[in-house]
Design a protein around this motif. Structure first.
Motif, PDB file in Angstrom:
ATOM      1  N   ILE A   3      17.267 -14.115 -21.362  1.00 23.39           N
ATOM      2  CA  ILE A   3      16.942 -12.839 -22.006  1.00 23.39           C
ATOM      3  C   ILE A   3      15.635 -12.922 -22.786  1.00 23.39           C
ATOM      4  O   ILE A   3      15.143 -11.896 -23.263  1.00 23.39           O
ATOM      5  CB  ILE A   3      18.070 -12.337 -22.934  1.00 23.39           C
ATOM      6  N   ALA A   4      15.095 -14.120 -22.945  1.00 25.15           N
ATOM      7  CA  ALA A   4      13.875 -14.270 -23.743  1.00 25.15           C
ATOM      8  C   ALA A   4      12.658 -13.689 -23.031  1.00 25.15           C
ATOM      9  O   ALA A   4      12.581 -13.682 -21.801  1.00 25.15           O
ATOM     10  CB  ALA A   4      13.634 -15.738 -24.065  1.00 25.15           C
ATOM     11  N   ASP A   5      11.715 -13.224 -23.821  1.00 26.83           N
ATOM     12  CA  ASP A   5      10.425 -12.756 -23.303  1.00 26.83           C
ATOM     13  C   ASP A   5       9.379 -13.861 -23.330  1.00 26.83           C
ATOM     14  O   ASP A   5       8.386 -13.795 -22.596  1.00 26.83           O
ATOM     15  CB  ASP A   5       9.925 -11.573 -24.140  1.00 26.83           C
ATOM     16  N   VAL A   6       9.600 -14.869 -24.171  1.00 27.03           N
ATOM     17  CA  VAL A   6       8.629 -15.963 -24.281  1.00 27.03           C
ATOM     18  C   VAL A   6       9.368 -17.247 -24.639  1.00 27.03           C
ATOM     19  O   VAL A   6      10.319 -17.238 -25.432  1.00 27.03           O
ATOM     20  CB  VAL A   6       7.549 -15.634 -25.338  1.00 27.03           C
ATOM     21  N   TYR A   7       8.931 -18.341 -24.021  1.00 25.06           N
ATOM     22  CA  TYR A   7       9.525 -19.648 -24.262  1.00 25.06           C
ATOM     23  C   TYR A   7       8.466 -20.602 -24.837  1.00 25.06           C
ATOM     24  O   TYR A   7       7.327 -20.621 -24.359  1.00 25.06           O
ATOM     25  CB  TYR A   7      10.054 -20.260 -22.960  1.00 25.06           C
ATOM     26  N   THR A   8       8.857 -21.380 -25.847  1.00 28.33           N
ATOM     27  CA  THR A   8       8.054 -22.520 -26.264  1.00 28.33           C
ATOM     28  C   THR A   8       8.583 -23.716 -25.490  1.00 28.33           C
ATOM     29  O   THR A   8       9.729 -24.132 -25.681  1.00 28.33           O
ATOM     30  CB  THR A   8       8.162 -22.774 -27.772  1.00 28.33           C
ATOM     31  N   VAL A   9       7.743 -24.275 -24.624  1.00 34.72           N
ATOM     32  CA  VAL A   9       8.174 -25.301 -23.670  1.00 34.72           C
ATOM     33  C   VAL A   9       7.461 -26.616 -23.968  1.00 34.72           C
ATOM     34  O   VAL A   9       6.244 -26.637 -24.199  1.00 34.72           O
ATOM     35  CB  VAL A   9       7.876 -24.857 -22.220  1.00 34.72           C
ATOM     36  N   PHE A  10       8.231 -27.710 -23.923  1.00 35.36           N
ATOM     37  CA  PHE A  10       7.678 -29.043 -24.152  1.00 35.36           C
ATOM     38  C   PHE A  10       7.684 -29.813 -22.836  1.00 35.36           C
ATOM     39  O   PHE A  10       8.711 -29.883 -22.151  1.00 35.36           O
ATOM     40  CB  PHE A  10       8.495 -29.781 -25.214  1.00 35.36           C
ATOM     41  N   ALA A  11       6.523 -30.363 -22.482  1.00 36.39           N
ATOM     42  CA  ALA A  11       6.380 -31.057 -21.199  1.00 36.39           C
ATOM     43  C   ALA A  11       5.451 -32.246 -21.364  1.00 36.39           C
ATOM     44  O   ALA A  11       4.628 -32.309 -22.282  1.00 36.39           O
ATOM     45  CB  ALA A  11       5.840 -30.106 -20.140  1.00 36.39           C
ATOM     46  N   ARG A  12       5.570 -33.174 -20.425  1.00 37.05           N
ATOM     47  CA  ARG A  12       4.802 -34.412 -20.470  1.00 37.05           C
ATOM     48  C   ARG A  12       3.425 -34.199 -19.853  1.00 37.05           C
ATOM     49  O   ARG A  12       3.309 -33.848 -18.678  1.00 37.05           O
ATOM     50  CB  ARG A  12       5.570 -35.511 -19.730  1.00 37.05           C
ATOM     51  N   THR A  13       2.374 -34.417 -20.655  1.00 38.89           N
ATOM     52  CA  THR A  13       0.998 -34.281 -20.178  1.00 38.89           C
ATOM     53  C   THR A  13       0.370 -35.625 -19.855  1.00 38.89           C
ATOM     54  O   THR A  13      -0.801 -35.678 -19.472  1.00 38.89           O
ATOM     55  CB  THR A  13       0.136 -33.544 -21.221  1.00 38.89           C
ATOM     56  N   LEU A  33       4.072 -36.008 -24.931  1.00 40.50           N
ATOM     57  CA  LEU A  33       4.560 -34.639 -24.818  1.00 40.50           C
ATOM     58  C   LEU A  33       3.593 -33.648 -25.461  1.00 40.50           C
ATOM     59  O   LEU A  33       2.938 -33.952 -26.456  1.00 40.50           O
ATOM     60  CB  LEU A  33       5.926 -34.505 -25.495  1.00 40.50           C
ATOM     61  N   SER A  34       3.526 -32.450 -24.870  1.00 42.09           N
ATOM     62  CA  SER A  34       2.724 -31.363 -25.427  1.00 42.09           C
ATOM     63  C   SER A  34       3.563 -30.088 -25.416  1.00 42.09           C
ATOM     64  O   SER A  34       4.576 -29.996 -24.716  1.00 42.09           O
ATOM     65  CB  SER A  34       1.437 -31.168 -24.613  1.00 42.09           C
ATOM     66  N   ALA A  35       3.147 -29.113 -26.205  1.00 41.38           N
ATOM     67  CA  ALA A  35       3.889 -27.854 -26.333  1.00 41.38           C
ATOM     68  C   ALA A  35       3.071 -26.699 -25.756  1.00 41.38           C
ATOM     69  O   ALA A  35       1.841 -26.663 -25.903  1.00 41.38           O
ATOM     70  CB  ALA A  35       4.203 -27.580 -27.804  1.00 41.38           C
ATOM     71  N   PHE A  36       3.782 -25.754 -25.113  1.00 44.20           N
ATOM     72  CA  PHE A  36       3.118 -24.641 -24.441  1.00 44.20           C
ATOM     73  C   PHE A  36       3.872 -23.332 -24.674  1.00 44.20           C
ATOM     74  O   PHE A  36       5.095 -23.330 -24.838  1.00 44.20           O
ATOM     75  CB  PHE A  36       3.052 -24.892 -22.921  1.00 44.20           C
ATOM     76  N   ILE A  47      -0.008 -25.295 -27.452  1.00 48.20           N
ATOM     77  CA  ILE A  47       0.113 -25.171 -28.904  1.00 48.20           C
ATOM     78  C   ILE A  47      -0.322 -26.485 -29.533  1.00 48.20           C
ATOM     79  O   ILE A  47       0.199 -27.548 -29.197  1.00 48.20           O
ATOM     80  CB  ILE A  47       1.563 -24.848 -29.314  1.00 48.20           C
ATOM     81  N   GLY A  48      -1.273 -26.437 -30.434  1.00 43.18           N
ATOM     82  CA  GLY A  48      -1.742 -27.653 -31.064  1.00 43.18           C
ATOM     83  C   GLY A  48      -2.522 -28.523 -30.091  1.00 43.18           C
ATOM     84  O   GLY A  48      -3.088 -28.038 -29.111  1.00 43.18           O
ATOM     85  N   ASP A  49      -2.530 -29.826 -30.352  1.00 45.92           N
ATOM     86  CA  ASP A  49      -3.299 -30.762 -29.542  1.00 45.92           C
ATOM     87  C   ASP A  49      -2.472 -31.329 -28.404  1.00 45.92           C
ATOM     88  O   ASP A  49      -1.240 -31.392 -28.478  1.00 45.92           O
ATOM     89  CB  ASP A  49      -3.808 -31.914 -30.409  1.00 45.92           C
ATOM     90  N   SER A  50      -3.163 -31.781 -27.370  1.00 52.46           N
ATOM     91  CA  SER A  50      -2.496 -32.477 -26.279  1.00 52.46           C
ATOM     92  C   SER A  50      -1.864 -33.765 -26.804  1.00 52.46           C
ATOM     93  O   SER A  50      -2.482 -34.503 -27.572  1.00 52.46           O
ATOM     94  CB  SER A  50      -3.510 -32.812 -25.179  1.00 52.46           C
ATOM     95  N   GLY A  51      -0.611 -33.990 -26.423  1.00 50.82           N
ATOM     96  CA  GLY A  51       0.108 -35.174 -26.883  1.00 50.82           C
ATOM     97  C   GLY A  51       0.786 -35.017 -28.227  1.00 50.82           C
ATOM     98  O   GLY A  51       1.451 -35.944 -28.699  1.00 50.82           O
ATOM     99  N   ALA A  52       0.657 -33.849 -28.850  1.00 47.08           N
ATOM    100  CA  ALA A  52       1.253 -33.628 -30.177  1.00 47.08           C
ATOM    101  C   ALA A  52       2.611 -32.941 -30.097  1.00 47.08           C
ATOM    102  O   ALA A  52       3.170 -32.556 -31.128  1.00 47.08           O
ATOM    103  CB  ALA A  52       0.308 -32.786 -31.040  1.00 47.08           C
ATOM    104  N   GLY A  53       3.170 -32.812 -28.892  1.00 51.78           N
ATOM    105  CA  GLY A  53       4.398 -32.052 -28.727  1.00 51.78           C
ATOM    106  C   GLY A  53       5.579 -32.599 -29.500  1.00 51.78           C
ATOM    107  O   GLY A  53       6.360 -31.835 -30.086  1.00 51.78           O
TER     108      GLY A  53
END
Length: 384
Positions: A165-175, A184-187, A226-232
């Protein structure tokens, strides 16, 4: 009537007392949502909370940069949980889902999303958990591969609240910046992004919108980071640092409601011509419930006060609050069910619903045993 004397504690300012009183009055008058369709109920509650202005506390205002007030978040969750567990869930997920944007988002990211979530016009979600890495976030395997001006996401996230049901997700993935937590980084990923699908909806004993998300060559712009790469990992832990005490506050709200229901029961139910309350064993249970509730409140609002007064991290305090409050709320509610007798397990009764609602709080955002590990390590760290 729930105990309000704790609002006189020195943890609070007058604005917190006014907030608690106003929300309690609003919730008493407004919250009466049909839960038969969980998705529809959550959407309705988010809209109501937005219209009422309560969601302005869930995220920072991009126009007037401020920090999140953790005492307000806790008071709101405690009050809503006492009235309706799904209303608490709806509020909490708006804050958790945008927590990374509030704390670490670029101004343009905040401007794009936070006015919408604060108004209840968009629903947010926090996508961290994977099937093989619940509490072990560093073991996440979902990837975000750089490709020109984009990142391409592949993998799955599961047990995602507001999933579907969400319109937007904060997703954490391995960069791939480094192994383990440092990779990990956040998107920010809007729900209509091609390649993002709902793989499964998850049913639980206390119904909430939950889903498994699948990302298959899901392309997002590099500006979505979101933020820096690797800062997830740091971002995720900072968000949980803020919102973990609010989980404890929700448990406290459930416990307060259980005590209220029990006090009514033991004063109106008669045994051998006298109120149930006259039995000393019953009085002992009531005393234990009251002590557990006050002890929980002290731990919760100590943690929240510390964060609001400039503590950079409250990892130990938040873990203590969540561990104790959720475990003791389970105990308080169990006593309430016992003192209600057969009515305590009748489907739809308030204490029966509380019994189902509380169990998940001892698992999500860090299970109780994980909190014990955190507390032990933090305690050893202060000793060395």
């Amino acid at each position: 009537m729930a105990d309000r004397s704790f609002l006189d504690w020195p943890f609070f300012e007058n604005r917190h007392r006014d907030l608690a009183d106003a929300l309690d009055a609003w919730a008493s008058a407004k919250i009466n949502v049909d839960h038969s369709d969980t998705d529809a109920a959550c959407k309705s509650l988010v809209a109501m909370l937005g219209d009422g202005g309560w969601l302005t506390h869930s995220a920072v205002d991009p126009e007037t940069p401020t920090t999140l007030d953790v005492r307000s978040l806790c008071l709101i969750r405690e009050t809503l949980a006492r009235h309706d567990g799904l209303a608490d869930f709806a509020f909490a997920m708006q804050g958790l889902g945008t927590g990374a944007i509030s704390l670490f988002g670029k101004p343009e990211q905040q401007t794009e999303w936070l006015p919408r979530t604060r108004a209840g016009h968009a629903i947010s979600a926090f996508a961290l958990t994977e099937s093989q890495s619940g509490s072990d976030v560093a073991n996440s395997t979902m990837t975000a591969t750089a490709d020109g001006n984009s990142y391409v996401l592949n993998g799955e996230k599961t047990w995602i609240s507001n999933g579907g049901i969400a319109d937007v997700y904060t997703v954490f993935a391995r960069t791939g910046d480094a192994p383990g937590a440092k990779g990990l980084s956040a998107f920010i990923v809007p729900s209509d992004t091609p390649g993002l699908t709902i793989a499964d909806r998850i049913d639980t004993i206390a119904p909430h919108p939950l889903a498994t998300l699948r990302f298959a060559d899901c392309r997002i712009p590099k500006s979505a980071m979101i933020g820096d790469s690797g800062a997830g990992f740091k971002i995720a832990m900072s968000v949980l640092d803020v919102f973990r005490p609010t989980v404890a506050a929700a448990a406290l709200g459930f416990a307060r409601r259980a005590l209220d229901e029990t006090l009514t029961r033991v004063t109106t139910r008669h045994v051998q011509g006298a109120p149930l309350f006259d039995l000393q064993m019953v009085q002992g249970h009531i005393a234990d419930m009251a002590v557990d509730i006050d002890a929980s409140a002290l731990l919760i609002y100590r943690a929240a006060w510390a964060k609001d007064n400039g503590a950079p991290r409250i990892t130990r305090e938040a873990a203590m609050a969540k561990l104790f409050s959720t475990d003791q709320a389970q105990s308080v509610i169990d006593k309430a069910v016992q003192l209600h007798g057969g009515d305590g397990v009748r489907s739809g009764e308030p204490v029966e619903k509380l019994y189902r609602e509380i169990r998940a709080l001892r698992i999500y955002e860090g299970a109780s045993d994980v909190q014990r590990v955190i507390i032990a390590r933090q305690t050893m760290g202060t000793h060395i």
